[in-house]
Every structure is written in structure tokens, then in C-alpha cells.
Design a protein around this motif. Structure first.
Motif, short mmCIF file in Angstrom:
data_model
loop_
_atom_site.label_atom_id
_atom_site.label_comp_id
_atom_site.label_asym_id
_atom_site.label_seq_id
_atom_site.Cartn_x
_atom_site.Cartn_y
_atom_site.Cartn_z
N UNK A 116 30.58 21.49 43.41
CA UNK A 116 30.33 21.71 44.83
C UNK A 116 30.09 23.17 45.19
N UNK A 117 30.68 24.10 44.45
CA UNK A 117 30.51 25.53 44.74
C UNK A 117 30.22 26.31 43.46
N UNK A 118 29.18 25.98 42.73
CA UNK A 118 28.97 26.62 41.42
C UNK A 118 28.73 28.11 41.48
N UNK A 119 28.12 28.60 42.57
CA UNK A 119 27.79 30.02 42.64
C UNK A 119 28.88 30.85 43.35
N UNK A 120 29.96 30.21 43.72
CA UNK A 120 31.05 30.95 44.36
C UNK A 120 31.68 31.91 43.36
N UNK A 121 31.89 33.14 43.80
CA UNK A 121 32.46 34.16 42.92
C UNK A 121 33.98 34.12 42.97
N UNK A 122 34.59 34.30 41.81
CA UNK A 122 36.03 34.43 41.71
C UNK A 122 36.38 35.92 41.77
N UNK A 123 37.32 36.26 42.59
CA UNK A 123 37.67 37.67 42.76
C UNK A 123 38.91 38.01 41.95
N UNK A 124 38.95 39.23 41.52
CA UNK A 124 40.10 39.73 40.76
C UNK A 124 40.07 41.24 40.74
N UNK A 125 41.15 41.86 40.35
CA UNK A 125 41.17 43.33 40.32
C UNK A 125 40.23 43.86 39.24
N UNK A 126 39.54 44.97 39.52
CA UNK A 126 38.67 45.55 38.49
C UNK A 126 39.49 46.04 37.30
N UNK A 127 38.92 45.91 36.13
CA UNK A 127 39.60 46.39 34.94
C UNK A 127 39.22 47.83 34.63
N UNK A 128 39.74 48.33 33.54
CA UNK A 128 39.49 49.72 33.15
C UNK A 128 38.43 49.83 32.05
N UNK A 129 37.94 48.69 31.57
CA UNK A 129 37.07 48.70 30.39
C UNK A 129 35.83 49.57 30.58
N UNK A 130 35.15 49.38 31.72
CA UNK A 130 33.91 50.12 31.95
C UNK A 130 34.10 51.62 31.87
N UNK A 131 35.18 52.12 32.43
CA UNK A 131 35.39 53.57 32.44
C UNK A 131 35.74 54.10 31.06
N UNK A 132 36.22 53.23 30.16
CA UNK A 132 36.48 53.70 28.80
C UNK A 132 35.20 53.84 27.98
N UNK A 133 34.11 53.24 28.44
CA UNK A 133 32.85 53.28 27.70
C UNK A 133 31.88 54.34 28.21
N UNK A 134 31.82 54.50 29.53
CA UNK A 134 30.78 55.32 30.16
C UNK A 134 31.12 56.81 30.12
#
Length: 325
Positions: free
Chosen positions: A184-202
Motif C-alpha cells: 500500500x505504501x511502497x515508496x514511503x521512506x523510513x526515517x532514522x538517525x543519520x550514521x557516521x559512515x559517510x563522513x569516514x569516507x569523504x
């Protein structure tokens, strides 16, 4: 034979891309495509095989060091940005969205035919990361069942996503709820706190890579209900047992760390997946499987700090030498 149209790639000199038009999206988001990028042969390069690389969620191919490593072993390098991801995503499309992982068989099959056609009779190794590390074994199992293992001769998985993180008591009810909500809601986004992974790479954080943050956001793309439901169905299929038909190598970190705030440990652990789950389900691939934890590695072991990264390359090179080269 039809000559493919290879155009300049965003990575610049030494890389070219071919857009594979896939037609109308069965998930209703217009015209879709996938993009195959290749490292151009250089003077003295003699291919004795090829590699096809498949990225993970909130990701795309930018790892030129990885391509250069394989070229040094005499392996031509190709990378696939699957539908709605990276180079292949078109305006208005939900990043990485599919309602069934089997849909990726289309671009995976096309990419493999292109690679095999360019290197007839030579072995092809498939390398996949994270969500790609779930998608690809399911595809290879279907190929094996249809009697079409060749030309693939080996699989390397870089921190494959074999199970949903978290407590088993939570995973079960969540999976049941996803099955209902995905209808019924396939495109609904699930929210959660941002992780730290991206900042460890960039390079803006503690990483070495200046990747395109429109294609790979530092906080990741939103996870949608329909997509995570597709992932859970794929994981359930894996857990029932596959037979991919070729030997496999699984690389992973030696520890996970899910702290919401950055610490020095964030650069030396998998901050995305539970490495114990990777170890638990590794035997589900069938056939000969080698699992090698890399001390101090990040989620993408080939984007780790220098020492664990070098270790990952060394053990992969040894495995390739023993099994395939």
C-alpha cells in the motif's frame, strides 16, 4: 556484431561508459537505464580475464584504485551502476528503488554479455559490495540453476548484506509488517538517525575520497518500504541456501560499531552492517567459501584506512592467485 557506444565518463581520462537502456520501469517510474563503466586498456595491458563490479545502496562506482589493482593482475575492469543509482538515476526516480531484486537480472545479464563479448573465452570474476553482495549471489544462483555458470569463475563479496541488523525478536515482526505496508505504501521512506559512515569516507571528514555526494550522499538516501521489503525477501531466499556454482571469497571487518556519534573507532569498524551476521550466513552461498575478516576495516573494506586496505588487497590477490589466475 553491433559496436557499443562508449562515451567519456565522469571519472575522466582512462574511463568510458556505456548506457544500457532497459525500457519502461516495471515499478512505474518512467524510462530506466543502467550504466556500465570500464577502465580503458593502457599501453602494455594484456587481459587474461575480467572483473564485473556491482556497488551497494547509496553508492556508485568511483573506486579507481580498485580498478587499477585488478588491471595490475591482468584483469580488465568493468563496473555497473544499476537502475536508479549513480550514473543511471534519472530525474524523478526514487534512488535505488526496486520492488523485487530479481529485476536486476536484466542489467546484470546484459553487462556480463558485454564483458564476455569483449573478452571471449576468458574468465570473469564478479565483485559486489553490501546490497550488491546480496543481489549478485541470488542472480548467480539463478544462472547456475539454468545451466549458465560460465563465463563467471569466481565471486568476491565485500561486506555483503546477508541479514537485517538488530535483534531477532525485532527483525521478525518488522519483516511481517513490511510485507503488508509494501503493498500500500511502497515508496514511503523510513526515517532514522543519520550514521557516521559517510563522513569516514569523504575528504570533508576523515576519508580520502572526493566522491560525488549527489550520487552518494554522506547521510545516505532514504530507505523505502518497498525496497527494504525486496531486500528482506532476498535475504530469506539466501538463508534457505543457494548454490552459486563458483568459489567465493567474503571480505569483512573484524568488528561492527553502531555509535551514532563519530569516534576514532568509526574509522576502524563496520558502522553499517553486523559482521557477525555476515559470518553466520556465509555458508549459504554453496560450494567453496572463504571468509576473511580484515582487522580495522570499514564497511567498504577497499575504502578503509591504508593498513587494512592494503591487507584486503593482499588477501584478495592471494585468493585470486590460488583459485582463478
Amino acid at each position: 556484431m553491433h559496436t557499443l557506444d562508449w562515451q567519456p565518463d565522469m571519472l575522466g581520462d582512462g574511463y568510458r561508459q556505456h548506457v544500457m537502456e532497459l525500457g519502461t520501469d516495471p515499478d512505474g517510474e518512467g524510462s530506466i537505464a543502467a550504466v556500465l563503466t570500464r577502465r580503458e586498456p593502457r599501453d602494455g595491458d594484456v587481459a587474461r580475464g575480467a572483473v564485473l563490479y556491482v556497488h551497494g545502496f547509496s553508492d556508485y562506482f568511483f573506486q579507481t584504485e580498485l580498478a587499477d589493482f585488478f588491471a595490475g593482475l591482468g584483469l580488465a575492469f568493468y563496473a555497473l551502476d544499476v537502475r536508479k543509482s549513480g550514473r543511471a538515476r534519472r530525474p524523478g526516480q526514487t534512488a535505488h528503488y526496486v520492488s523485487d531484486l530479481i529485476r536486476y537480472d536484466d542489467e546484470l545479464g546484459r553487462a556480463l554479455r558485454i564483458v564476455a563479448g569483449a573478452h571471449p573465452g576468458l574468465p570473469v570474476i564478479v565483485l559486489a559490495h553490501s546490497t550488491g553482495g546480496l543481489i549478485v549471489p541470488l542472480w548467480l544462483d539463478r544462472r547456475r540453476a539454468a545451466g549458465r555458470v560460465a563465463p563467471v569463475t569466481g565471486l568476491v563479496l565485500n561486506s555483503p548484506w546477508f541479514d537485517l541488523q538488530g535483534n531477532a525478536l525485532v527483525r521478525g515482526p518488522l519483516t511481517q509488517a513490511l510485507r503488508v505496508l509494501a503493498r500500500v505504501r511502497p515508496f514511503r521512506a523510513l526515517t532514522g538517525p543519520p550514521g557516521v559512515y559517510g563522513q569516514t569516507l569523504h575528504v570533508s571528514g576523515t576519508g580520502e575520497w572526493d566522491f560525488d555526494t549527489d550520487l552518494k550522499p554522506l547521510d545516505g538516501f532514504p530507505v523505502t518500504i518497498g525496497w527494504i521489503n525486496a531486500v528482506r525477501r532476498g535475504q530469506a531466499e539466501l538463508h534457505r541456501g543457494l548454490d552459486i556454482g563458483v568459489p567465493s571469497l567474503i571480505l569483512r571487518s573484524d568488528r561492527s560499531d553502531f555509535s551514532r556519534d563519530y569516534t576514532p573507532v568509526s574509522d576502524r569498524a563496520d558502522t553499517v552492517l553486523d559482521v557477525a551476521q555476515i559470518a553466520r550466513w556465509a555458508g549459504c552461498l554453496g560450494g567453496e567459501t572463504t571468509v576473511l575478516p580484515i582487522e580495522g576495516a570499514r564497511h567498504d573494506v577497499f575504502l578503509s584506512l591504508a593498513e587494512p586496505r592494503a591487507q584486503a588487497y593482499a588477501v584478495m590477490g592471494d585468493w585470486l592467485g590460488q583459485h582463478l589466475l
